[in-house]
Motif scaffolding. Structure first.
Motif, short mmCIF file in Angstrom:
data_model
loop_
_atom_site.label_atom_id
_atom_site.label_comp_id
_atom_site.label_asym_id
_atom_site.label_seq_id
_atom_site.Cartn_x
_atom_site.Cartn_y
_atom_site.Cartn_z
N PRO A 261 15.71 -2.58 60.17
CA PRO A 261 15.22 -1.71 59.02
C PRO A 261 15.94 -0.49 59.21
O PRO A 261 16.50 -0.48 61.13
CB PRO A 261 14.40 -1.37 60.03
N THR A 262 16.32 0.22 58.89
CA THR A 262 17.72 1.64 59.52
C THR A 262 16.21 2.97 59.17
O THR A 262 15.06 2.71 58.72
CB THR A 262 18.07 2.41 58.36
N GLU A 263 16.70 4.25 59.72
CA GLU A 263 16.14 5.18 59.96
C GLU A 263 16.02 6.02 58.27
O GLU A 263 15.27 7.05 58.08
CB GLU A 263 16.18 6.09 60.76
N ASP A 264 16.50 5.41 57.23
CA ASP A 264 16.74 5.77 55.62
C ASP A 264 15.91 5.56 55.08
O ASP A 264 16.16 6.20 53.74
CB ASP A 264 18.21 4.91 55.25
N GLY A 265 14.92 4.69 55.39
CA GLY A 265 13.95 4.77 54.24
C GLY A 265 13.50 3.46 53.67
O GLY A 265 15.28 2.67 53.82
N LEU A 266 12.43 2.44 53.29
CA LEU A 266 12.71 1.07 52.66
C LEU A 266 13.41 0.85 51.65
O LEU A 266 13.81 0.43 51.32
CB LEU A 266 10.91 1.07 51.98
N LEU A 267 13.42 2.04 50.87
CA LEU A 267 14.23 2.18 49.64
C LEU A 267 16.04 1.85 49.74
O LEU A 267 16.05 0.72 49.27
CB LEU A 267 14.06 3.06 48.08
N ASN A 268 16.38 2.54 50.62
CA ASN A 268 17.87 1.81 51.08
C ASN A 268 18.17 0.94 51.56
O ASN A 268 18.34 -0.11 51.09
CB ASN A 268 18.33 3.50 52.10
N ASP A 269 16.46 0.50 52.47
CA ASP A 269 16.71 -0.85 53.04
C ASP A 269 17.50 -2.19 52.48
O ASP A 269 17.23 -3.03 52.33
CB ASP A 269 15.75 -1.13 54.18
N LEU A 270 16.77 -2.07 51.12
CA LEU A 270 15.80 -2.61 49.94
C LEU A 270 17.33 -2.94 49.01
O LEU A 270 18.03 -4.01 49.00
CB LEU A 270 14.79 -2.79 49.41
N CYS A 271 17.91 -2.19 49.40
CA CYS A 271 19.29 -2.22 48.44
C CYS A 271 20.04 -3.17 48.60
O CYS A 271 20.89 -3.49 47.68
CB CYS A 271 19.78 -0.76 48.42
N GLY A 272 20.69 -4.01 50.08
CA GLY A 272 21.32 -4.77 50.55
C GLY A 272 20.91 -5.48 51.35
O GLY A 272 21.47 -7.18 51.35
N VAL A 273 19.50 -6.28 50.41
CA VAL A 273 18.94 -7.59 50.68
C VAL A 273 18.54 -8.32 49.66
O VAL A 273 18.21 -7.80 48.41
CB VAL A 273 18.13 -7.29 51.49
N THR A 274 18.16 -9.45 49.47
CA THR A 274 17.84 -10.36 48.30
C THR A 274 16.60 -10.65 48.79
O THR A 274 15.50 -10.84 47.69
CB THR A 274 18.65 -11.79 48.18
N HIS A 275 16.06 -10.68 50.04
CA HIS A 275 14.49 -11.35 50.05
C HIS A 275 13.41 -9.73 51.13
O HIS A 275 14.03 -9.21 51.86
CB HIS A 275 14.43 -12.58 50.85
N ALA A 276 12.43 -9.09 51.38
CA ALA A 276 11.74 -8.92 51.40
C ALA A 276 9.99 -9.06 51.57
O ALA A 276 9.62 -10.17 50.98
CB ALA A 276 11.75 -7.80 51.29
N SER A 277 9.93 -8.66 52.51
CA SER A 277 8.22 -8.90 53.33
C SER A 277 7.98 -7.83 53.21
O SER A 277 7.90 -6.88 53.54
CB SER A 277 8.20 -9.81 54.66
N LEU A 278 6.50 -7.40 52.17
CA LEU A 278 6.07 -5.98 51.94
C LEU A 278 4.91 -6.21 51.14
O LEU A 278 4.39 -7.08 51.18
CB LEU A 278 6.79 -5.38 50.70
N VAL A 279 3.81 -5.33 51.54
CA VAL A 279 2.71 -5.00 51.29
C VAL A 279 2.16 -4.43 49.42
O VAL A 279 3.57 -3.58 49.36
CB VAL A 279 1.80 -4.12 51.72
#
Length: 466
Positions: free
Chosen positions: A214-232
């Motif tokens: 994860p980065t300091e740029d926020g979740l939306l930006n972090d999700l731009c470059g991944v195929t999978h994530a664990s979220l609530v």
């Protein structure tokens, strides 16, 4: 259902992938990337750095930091030399941190950047990138490797001891059902001090895919470059509401949390995102059952390498990912009954092949002769659009013995009368809370799960108003 994945390795996973996928990207941290060859070299160098500082086989190494690449290096380097790794929530109060570290007889502690250290009999580590030399510890996947503290949602946290194989079998069972292969990437969106975050690391190591910090740029930006994530669910809702979903490469989301609205998973599917949900626990190295979200109340079928049965209404589990036990300074304490089953204290039933969870036996209380399950009330409350969090606890009552009180986090104020009206066709009269309190900030910030005992203590400290 995908093909059955084998979790069996003959060497350290990063060593295997450095031979088979040497120049492919293994880890991404902002603009910096590491190939599998570079990951393998880094792990060995940091491992030698630990050895130079006196870390030995079977020592306990504790990391106190936000999840990030340094904590990944510390974990893998510790395991590489046969030490035991434990990450602890950096928000843990000093007194409790001291208590947790002492309970596992930690010899070494590493504090992340900006993290205030505590003093004790342990040695304070640095992450040293030392020159490579041969390391004596051999590949023994059944040895104790990690210590993960339970969330403490039902009492004092316990240190759960897992082997490498426990983690690999946990990953293999889920990924035999939910597709994630070496072309994919998973965002480390959950902390390593929680089993759900740790599980992301082992899914990465099992498949030779890419893990993304994860980065300091926020979740939306972090999700731009991944195929999978664990979220609530609230995180996913915000992403869908942002209007920027088209920027995402996201294919699959593993959702945690009690209530997952069908509207949410339908909206995600329309945007090309599969939503998965399940049931799990620290003792089983994360997920036990899982399914593609279908709007039905069950939590999915039992995954490969696990077994489950219901005994007197209680869920019992066992399998290849069941922990070695609880770890204390005196050693590993057994957690199973005579037949090798772990009694979860979760109440549930199986309908068809799917597990349905009703609540926890140790949370249930009796009000006016009726059994009250706080989780049922919480589920009903969480269907309200303005409620993000809900914990229901019991308070003493002269007439009924105990009555429920709801502590809630709202996006905007809701009156008692409105909540009572909202619940009256969803719950019996005995189940409806007698009052509602706003969740204080200090109860939200200590971990992934809110501590029920702490909420109850706080409710009991409030002045009783007529």
């Amino acid at each position: 259902m995908g093909k059955l994945i084998s979790p069996l390795f003959t060497t350290w996973p990063w060593a295997k992938w450095s031979e088979e996928r040497e120049v492919e990207i293994a880890l991404r941290d902002g603009n910096k990337v590491w190939t599998w060859t570079e990951v393998s070299i880094q792990v060995n160098r940091y491992a030698n750095g630990l050895i130079q500082q006196g870390v030995k086989r079977d020592d306990v190494v504790v990391g106190v930091a936000k999840s990030g690449v340094d904590l990944i290096w510390l974990q893998l380097a510790s395991i590489r030399i046969g030490a035991r790794f434990s990450a602890i929530n950096p928000k843990t109060p000093k007194a409790q941190l001291h208590q947790l570290v002492t309970s596992i007889s930690a010899q070494h502690m590493w504090f992340g950047e900006g993290q205030e250290s505590i003093s004790g009999t342990w040695h304070h580590l640095q992450l040293i990138n030392a020159e490579y030399s041969a390391i004596a510890a051999t590949w023994q996947p059944n040895r104790l490797a990690t210590l993960t503290f339970t969330s403490g949602s039902t009492g004092l946290p316990k240190a759960v001891a897992h082997s490498i194989n426990n983690h690999l079998y946990s990953a293999a069972g889920l990924l035999s059902t939910m597709e994630f292969d070496n072309c994919d990437s998973w965002l480390l969106s959950l902390p390593l001090f929680h089993v759900s975050g740790l599980a992301i690391v082992w899914r990465w190591l099992l498949t030779g895919a890419t893990i993304v910090m994860p980065t300091e740029d926020g979740l939306l930006n972090d999700l731009c470059g991944v195929t999978h994530a664990s979220l609530v669910p609230t995180q996913l809702q915000r992403i869908l509401d942002s209007g920027d979903v088209s920027r995402l490469a996201l294919k699959r989301v593993l959702l945690g949390g009690a209530v997952i609205p069908t509207e949410l998973t339908d909206a995600a599917r329309e945007n090309g995102i599969e939503c998965w949900l399940g049931y799990g626990m620290t003792e089983m190295a994360s997920t036990v059952t899982a399914k593609l979200a279908d709007g039905e109340p069950g939590v999915g079928n039992v995954l490969h390498y696990r077994e489950l049965r219901i005994e007197k209404g209680e869920v019992l589990v066992r399998g290849e990912c069941l922990a070695l036990g609880y770890y204390r300074s005196s050693g590993i304490m057994n957690i199973t009954n005579e037949e090798g089953w772990y009694q979860t204290s979760d109440l549930g039933y199986v309908m068809g092949a799917e597990l349905h969870i009703q609540g926890r036996a140790d949370n249930m209380f009796i009000s006016g002769g009726e059994n009250i399950h706080p989780e049922k009330i919480e589920l009903a409350l969480l269907t309200h659009n303005e409620i993000e969090q809900a914990i229901v606890v019991d308070v003493e009552d002269e007439e009924f013995g105990q009555r429920p009180v709801a502590v809630i986090k709202m996006t905007q104020p809701i009156s008692h009368d409105e909540l009572h009206s909202f619940l009256k066709d969803k719950l019996t009269q005995f189940e409806c809370p007698i009052r509602y309190e706003t969740m204080p900030e200090h109860l939200l910030g200590t971990g992934i799960k809110i501590s029920r005992p702490q909420v109850k203590e706080w409710v009991n400290s409030l002045p009783i108003t007529a």
